[in-house]
Design an enzyme around this catalytic site. Sequence first.
Site, PDB file in Angstrom:
ATOM      1  CB  THR A   1     -10.471  48.696  14.580  1.00 33.96           C
ATOM      2  OG1 THR A   1     -11.745  49.290  14.733  1.00 33.96           O
ATOM      3  CG2 THR A   1     -10.381  48.032  13.224  1.00 33.96           C
TER       4      THR A   1
ATOM      5  CE1 TYR B   1     -14.308  47.613  11.292  1.00 32.57           C
ATOM      6  CE2 TYR B   1     -13.877  47.028  13.561  1.00 32.57           C
ATOM      7  CZ  TYR B   1     -13.854  47.954  12.548  1.00 32.57           C
ATOM      8  OH  TYR B   1     -13.410  49.216  12.788  1.00 32.57           O
TER       9      TYR B   1
ATOM     10  CB  SER C   1     -11.458  53.650  22.070  1.00 29.70           C
ATOM     11  OG  SER C   1     -11.766  54.308  20.868  1.00 29.70           O
TER      12      SER C   1
ATOM     13  CE  LYS D   1     -11.680  57.015  13.333  1.00 30.16           C
ATOM     14  NZ  LYS D   1     -12.286  55.854  14.041  1.00 30.16           N
TER      15      LYS D   1
ATOM     16  CD  GLU E   1     -16.747  85.540  16.892  1.00 29.74           C
ATOM     17  OE1 GLU E   1     -17.896  85.980  16.769  1.00 29.74           O
ATOM     18  OE2 GLU E   1     -15.895  85.559  15.983  1.00 29.74           O
TER      19      GLU E   1
END
Length: 337
Positions: free
Chosen positions: A20, A34, A67, A173, A294
């Site tokens: 971007t 875009y 990406s 992100k 776990e």
Amino acid sequence: KDLENQQKLANVVILATGGTIAGAGASAANSATYQAAKVGVDKLIAGVPELANLANVRGEQVMQIASESITNENLLQLGKRVAELADSKDVDGIVITHGTDTLEETAYFLNLVEKTDKPIVVVGSMRPGTAMSADGMLNLYNAVAVAGSKDARGKGVLVTMNDEIQSGRDVSKTINIKTEAFKSPWGPLGMVVEGKSYWFRLPAKRHTQDSEFDIKTISSLPAVDIAYGYGNVSDTAYKALAQNGAKAIIHAGTGNGSVSSRVVPALQELRKNGVQIIRSSHVNGGGFVLRNAEQPDDKNDWVVAHDLNPQKARILAMVALTKTQDSKELQRIFWEY
Ligand SMILES: NC(=O)CC[C@H](N)C(=O)O
């Protein structure tokens, strides 16, 4: 006088890969609609004339992609170019412009394999340069400031987004629609304001110069894939990935990397057949998966990814598997990096 100034400034190379930050929309109101990877590196640099006050900057277009489409071959190509530049006496720092979708993967990859203390800064933007309040200009300005600074040396691969300096290892992100998108569960390392960096903490994990991995000796990366955990999950995806040649499967587990009882037998079987099973977590705020919590990892001969999210665990597993096939070694590597 100009020449004198130039000689004092650091030499920073910007390697552009798309995303971007190189995106363009139809109107200034298009912040989300875009096309990524449209603008070339020279235009990106020309768009921020103030870069010339920070460093002697030159650009190279390494690729021009969104990406999410980056491949292991792209990673190797980029990594090898970064290493060549880092070896060059007239390069002081390297900036990589990148799409934000897999920026955290590339940053972590470079953090593991680049044997240099020169600053390497990966940067992207959440809005294209054509949008109102585009964030790419300032992010790039900050990236060049950090890459050209002496203080950034030896701190591993860094990410500059939203005025923060993040560790490429930790950052992820976390949202796709805000400029405040990149966060680390353990906090940023510092801030960059008006071209000056302010540092608050250092990465504790092995990276770059202290890493046992070296891009120069890596010619290919093994297949490592990710399967997602959720209620009523079946073992179909895990088996299919293994059948397709995965050397390791990252279990993007629920909670603390928990594994559904519907999947456990298949994973035990896959491990017996030589596939490495690595438990991570897809919780949003940052997972924390511990051995034998776990699941009985010792008995199953599985590995835990600790705080690495599934996509970062995939990167480390690929790099580690270029050196060892031993699950205990693999686990050591997951604790240390
Ligand atoms: N904000 C972005 O950079 C996302 C654009 C694109 N999906 C990419 O990752 O390249």
